[in-house]
Design a protein around this motif. Structure first.
Motif, PDB file in Angstrom:
ATOM      1  N   UNK A  15      70.366 -63.000  -5.550  1.00 14.76           N
ATOM      2  CA  UNK A  15      70.054 -61.819  -4.744  1.00 14.76           C
ATOM      3  C   UNK A  15      70.805 -60.643  -5.359  1.00 14.76           C
ATOM      4  N   UNK A  16      70.162 -59.506  -5.364  1.00 19.45           N
ATOM      5  CA  UNK A  16      70.725 -58.309  -5.990  1.00 19.45           C
ATOM      6  C   UNK A  16      71.033 -57.279  -4.910  1.00 19.45           C
ATOM      7  N   UNK A  17      72.244 -56.747  -4.920  1.00 24.25           N
ATOM      8  CA  UNK A  17      72.651 -55.730  -3.954  1.00 24.25           C
ATOM      9  C   UNK A  17      73.091 -54.474  -4.699  1.00 24.25           C
ATOM     10  N   UNK A  20      74.938 -48.385  -4.260  1.00 22.48           N
ATOM     11  CA  UNK A  20      74.960 -46.935  -4.444  1.00 22.48           C
ATOM     12  C   UNK A  20      75.117 -46.557  -5.900  1.00 22.48           C
ATOM     13  N   UNK A  21      74.367 -47.201  -6.748  1.00 25.23           N
ATOM     14  CA  UNK A  21      74.451 -46.950  -8.184  1.00 25.23           C
ATOM     15  C   UNK A  21      73.528 -45.800  -8.586  1.00 25.23           C
ATOM     16  N   UNK A  22      73.645 -45.394  -9.828  1.00 21.43           N
ATOM     17  CA  UNK A  22      72.738 -44.387 -10.383  1.00 21.43           C
ATOM     18  C   UNK A  22      71.403 -45.027 -10.744  1.00 21.43           C
ATOM     19  N   UNK A  23      71.294 -46.319 -10.566  1.00 28.04           N
ATOM     20  CA  UNK A  23      70.127 -47.147 -10.850  1.00 28.04           C
ATOM     21  C   UNK A  23      70.007 -47.558 -12.309  1.00 28.04           C
ATOM     22  N   UNK A  24      70.953 -47.167 -13.155  1.00 27.26           N
ATOM     23  CA  UNK A  24      70.935 -47.602 -14.553  1.00 27.26           C
ATOM     24  C   UNK A  24      71.087 -49.111 -14.659  1.00 27.26           C
ATOM     25  N   UNK A  27      68.008 -50.981 -13.192  1.00 26.85           N
ATOM     26  CA  UNK A  27      66.871 -51.027 -14.110  1.00 26.85           C
ATOM     27  C   UNK A  27      67.092 -52.109 -15.163  1.00 26.85           C
ATOM     28  N   UNK A  28      68.321 -52.201 -15.676  1.00 24.45           N
ATOM     29  CA  UNK A  28      68.634 -53.221 -16.678  1.00 24.45           C
ATOM     30  C   UNK A  28      68.606 -54.621 -16.066  1.00 24.45           C
ATOM     31  N   UNK A  29      69.024 -54.748 -14.807  1.00 21.99           N
ATOM     32  CA  UNK A  29      68.967 -56.042 -14.124  1.00 21.99           C
ATOM     33  C   UNK A  29      67.517 -56.477 -13.946  1.00 21.99           C
ATOM     34  N   UNK A 121      75.117 -51.576 -18.032  1.00 15.13           N
ATOM     35  CA  UNK A 121      75.236 -52.882 -18.680  1.00 15.13           C
ATOM     36  C   UNK A 121      73.900 -53.257 -19.316  1.00 15.13           C
ATOM     37  N   UNK A 122      73.957 -53.768 -20.533  1.00 19.58           N
ATOM     38  CA  UNK A 122      72.734 -54.149 -21.244  1.00 19.58           C
ATOM     39  C   UNK A 122      72.182 -55.463 -20.679  1.00 19.58           C
ATOM     40  N   UNK A 123      70.865 -55.659 -20.745  1.00 21.02           N
ATOM     41  CA  UNK A 123      70.273 -56.903 -20.242  1.00 21.02           C
ATOM     42  C   UNK A 123      70.893 -58.164 -20.855  1.00 21.02           C
ATOM     43  N   UNK A 124      71.218 -58.100 -22.148  1.00 19.77           N
ATOM     44  CA  UNK A 124      71.836 -59.254 -22.801  1.00 19.77           C
ATOM     45  C   UNK A 124      73.182 -59.582 -22.167  1.00 19.77           C
ATOM     46  N   UNK A 125      73.961 -58.546 -21.844  1.00 19.76           N
ATOM     47  CA  UNK A 125      75.262 -58.749 -21.202  1.00 19.76           C
ATOM     48  C   UNK A 125      75.080 -59.288 -19.789  1.00 19.76           C
TER      49      UNK A 125
END
Length: 145
Positions: A15-17, A20-24, A27-29, A121-125
């Protein structure tokens, strides 16, 4: 180890919570779920109900308004559970850590097992962090049985 426990350890539900991020990082998640990265081939499934989730992904800095929501989601998850903080904001509060309304990173509210740094954070990370989270989850499953 019973069948249900073994199945949960082989196919963790996430589950993803967004606190209050900038959505960067969000989007990568979500990019991890696309055909380019396709984490579902490893058995990782994104769910919308914390009562079905094994792993909690937290993005964004925790503030006073969403602190209770994050804690509530965490408490609704069944044991054992793993929390992964994603991005600089999820790990430490990021550039917003000194703001008046910011509590800090996810570890100020819930126990964090894995930190995935980066802005964003990059998708690979993120995938590496989820794999590490799955390993920690499996250790918790084995110690519980």
């Amino acid at each position: 180890m019973d069948l249900v426990t073994k199945a949960r350890s082989k196919s963790p539900w996430i589950i993803h919570c967004n606190c209050g991020a900038c959505n960067g990082c969000d989007i990568e998640t979500l990019a991890c779920l696309t055909p380019v990265y396709d984490v579902e081939r490893f058995g990782v499934v994104n769910v919308g109900n914390p009562k079905h989730a094994d792993i909690l992904l937290v993005t964004g800095t925790v503030n006073h308004r969403n602190e209770r929501v994050l804690r509530n989601i965490y408490e609704q998850m069944p044991e054992p559970k793993v929390v992964i903080a994603i991005g600089a904001c999820g790990c430490s509060g990021g550039i917003f850590k000194d703001c008046y309304n910011v509590v800090g990173g996810a570890d100020k509210v819930v126990p964090v097992d894995v930190y995935v740094p980066g802005c964003a954070a990059k998708p690979e990370a993120i995938i590496d962090g989820v794999v590490l989270g799955i390993e920690k989850y499996n250790k918790k499953v084995q110690s519980a049985s």
